[in-house]
Design a protein around this motif. Structure first.
Motif, PDB file in Angstrom:
ATOM      1  N   LEU A  46     -48.043  67.230  40.509  1.00  0.00           N
ATOM      2  CA  LEU A  46     -49.382  67.750  40.775  1.00  0.00           C
ATOM      3  C   LEU A  46     -50.301  67.194  39.694  1.00  0.00           C
ATOM      4  CD1 LEU A  46     -50.755  69.678  42.818  1.00  0.00           C
ATOM      5  CD2 LEU A  46     -50.425  71.498  41.164  1.00  0.00           C
ATOM      6  N   ASN A  84     -54.159  66.938  37.963  1.00  0.00           N
ATOM      7  CA  ASN A  84     -55.419  67.656  37.829  1.00  0.00           C
ATOM      8  C   ASN A  84     -56.384  66.819  37.002  1.00  0.00           C
ATOM      9  OD1 ASN A  84     -55.045  70.345  39.058  1.00  0.00           O
ATOM     10  ND2 ASN A  84     -53.439  70.568  37.513  1.00  0.00           N
ATOM     11  N   TYR A 103     -60.047  67.296  35.007  1.00  0.00           N
ATOM     12  CA  TYR A 103     -61.083  68.213  34.516  1.00  0.00           C
ATOM     13  C   TYR A 103     -62.258  67.357  34.039  1.00  0.00           C
ATOM     14  CZ  TYR A 103     -56.892  71.191  34.209  1.00  0.00           C
ATOM     15  OH  TYR A 103     -55.722  71.863  34.483  1.00  0.00           O
ATOM     16  N   VAL A 140     -58.401  75.689  34.619  1.00  0.00           N
ATOM     17  CA  VAL A 140     -57.433  76.340  35.497  1.00  0.00           C
ATOM     18  C   VAL A 140     -57.245  77.762  34.978  1.00  0.00           C
ATOM     19  CG1 VAL A 140     -55.376  75.363  34.313  1.00  0.00           C
ATOM     20  CG2 VAL A 140     -55.163  76.238  36.629  1.00  0.00           C
ATOM     21  N   LEU A 156     -53.666  70.355  23.681  1.00  0.00           N
ATOM     22  CA  LEU A 156     -52.902  69.274  24.325  1.00  0.00           C
ATOM     23  C   LEU A 156     -53.637  67.947  24.139  1.00  0.00           C
ATOM     24  CD1 LEU A 156     -51.558  70.915  27.606  1.00  0.00           C
ATOM     25  CD2 LEU A 156     -50.523  70.794  25.332  1.00  0.00           C
ATOM     26  N   HIS A 193     -50.136  81.008  32.245  1.00  0.00           N
ATOM     27  CA  HIS A 193     -50.816  80.008  31.414  1.00  0.00           C
ATOM     28  C   HIS A 193     -52.166  79.641  32.014  1.00  0.00           C
ATOM     29  CE1 HIS A 193     -48.164  77.716  34.189  1.00  0.00           C
ATOM     30  NE2 HIS A 193     -49.166  76.854  34.251  1.00  0.00           N
ATOM     31  N   VAL A 195     -55.857  76.788  31.281  1.00  0.00           N
ATOM     32  CA  VAL A 195     -56.671  75.867  30.478  1.00  0.00           C
ATOM     33  C   VAL A 195     -58.101  76.380  30.620  1.00  0.00           C
ATOM     34  CG1 VAL A 195     -57.472  73.480  30.206  1.00  0.00           C
ATOM     35  CG2 VAL A 195     -55.099  73.921  30.898  1.00  0.00           C
ATOM     36  N   ARG A 248     -60.542  65.039  31.275  1.00  0.00           N
ATOM     37  CA  ARG A 248     -59.118  65.146  30.951  1.00  0.00           C
ATOM     38  C   ARG A 248     -58.318  65.045  32.247  1.00  0.00           C
ATOM     39  NH1 ARG A 248     -55.528  69.811  31.036  1.00  0.00           N
ATOM     40  NH2 ARG A 248     -53.688  69.343  29.799  1.00  0.00           N
ATOM     41  N   ASN A 296     -54.399  65.640  33.759  1.00  0.00           N
ATOM     42  CA  ASN A 296     -53.100  66.225  33.459  1.00  0.00           C
ATOM     43  C   ASN A 296     -52.153  66.027  34.634  1.00  0.00           C
ATOM     44  OD1 ASN A 296     -51.376  69.022  33.906  1.00  0.00           O
ATOM     45  ND2 ASN A 296     -51.317  68.250  31.805  1.00  0.00           N
TER      46      ASN A 296
HETATM   47  O1  LIG Z   1     -53.844  71.021  33.000  1.00  0.00           O
HETATM   48  C1  LIG Z   1     -52.892  71.594  32.479  1.00  0.00           C
HETATM   49  O2  LIG Z   1     -52.531  71.377  31.328  1.00  0.00           O
HETATM   50  C2  LIG Z   1     -52.128  72.647  33.256  1.00  0.00           C
HETATM   51  C3  LIG Z   1     -52.189  72.500  34.747  1.00  0.00           C
HETATM   52  C4  LIG Z   1     -51.419  73.574  35.429  1.00  0.00           C
HETATM   53  O3  LIG Z   1     -51.127  74.594  34.867  1.00  0.00           O
HETATM   54  C5  LIG Z   1     -50.973  73.409  36.811  1.00  0.00           C
HETATM   55  O4  LIG Z   1     -51.313  72.405  37.461  1.00  0.00           O
HETATM   56  O5  LIG Z   1     -50.246  74.265  37.302  1.00  0.00           O
END
Ligand SMILES: O=C(O)CCC(=O)C(=O)O
Ligand SMILES: [Fe+2]
Length: 237
Positions: free
Chosen positions: A122, A124, A126, A133, A198, A216, A218, A228, A230
């Motif tokens: 997955l 992501n 930002y 998130v 991070l 968790h 962000v 960013r 991820n």
């Molecule tokens: O962007 C991140 O560091 C975490 C992303 C996340 O928690 C997720 O995709 O489930």
């Protein structure tokens, strides 16, 4: 940062390359490798991902309400896996074959984590500090009871926060009789929340019961101005 973290290795340079393990207790664990990837290599990959990934910003459902997901996303999965769905959204699974740099990153992750297996990813993006998130756990059934999630970050440094889920049994924290409340609160917040900045080119691994017992996020950050990206590698069972 927790005391455990500081005490893990007296040599910060060695920590940055080999990684540091944070025992969250009760079978939950996080590993952070700050210099997982070479800096320039990580920027090369950032540019590739930013330009070549078919990013979308889907409409999702949160607490019964429709909203636009506060970040861009894309999903890669091996053929024949059960479909992923979260927040009422089912992402289209793209093929690894069309994005060979992703397979390169996966190989590097597997080199650092021998014995671990991943078949989905997955992504992501930002686009600044307003993207985020929210609090969640990646506890979808298709990942099983103790998923290992390997998270690689590129671009703008962002804070990643882990928070202990409230315990179901006794309505919260254990009692600690005889201590002033201020001290008790301090102690519980140290143990029940961990935060990581991070870094560009870093790897964070969550494993064991982390998705069952912790959430968790962000969070939004006004000062995070740049993009960013991820990548979270996962194993669909
Ligand atoms: O962007 C991140 O560091 C975490 C992303 C996340 O928690 C997720 O995709 O489930
Ligand atoms: Fe997550």
């Amino acid at each position: 940062m927790s005391l455990q973290l500081k005490a893990a290795n007296p040599n910060p340079n060695e920590n940055a390359k080999k990684g540091q393990t944070i025992d969250l207790g009760n079978g939950s664990e996080v590993v952070y490798v700050q210099r997982f990837m070479a800096y320039d290599e990580a920027w090369r990959l950032f540019d590739y991902l930013d330009k070549q990934i078919p990013w979308t910003r889907p409409t999702i459902r949160v607490f019964g309400r429709s909203c636009v997901q506060p970040r861009d996303t894309c999903y890669i999965a091996s053929a024949g896996l059960p479909e992923l769905a979260y927040s009422g959204y089912q992402p289209h699974p793209y093929s690894w074959d069309d994005f060979s740099p992703l397979t390169e990153i996966l190989k590097l992750v597997q080199k650092v984590l021998p014995g671990s297996r991943f078949n989905s990813l997955l992504l992501n993006r930002y686009k600044g500090g307003n993207d985020y998130v929210g609090w969640h756990a990646d506890d979808e059934k298709l990942y099983g009871s103790t998923p290992e999630i390997a998270s690689v970050s590129f671009g703008c440094d962002r804070e990643f926060v882990l928070k202990k889920k409230p315990s179901k049994s006794s309505g919260g924290e254990k009692r600690s009789d005889g201590e002033p409340e201020s001290k008790r609160l301090k102690k519980s917040s140290d143990a029940n929340q961990h935060s990581f900045m991070l870094k560009h080119g870093s790897l964070l691994v969550m494993r064991g019961y982390t998705q069952r017992d912790w959430i968790h996020s962000v969070p939004k950050r006004a000062k995070a101005e740049t993009t960013r990206i991820n990548l979270t590698f996962r194993l669909v069972l």
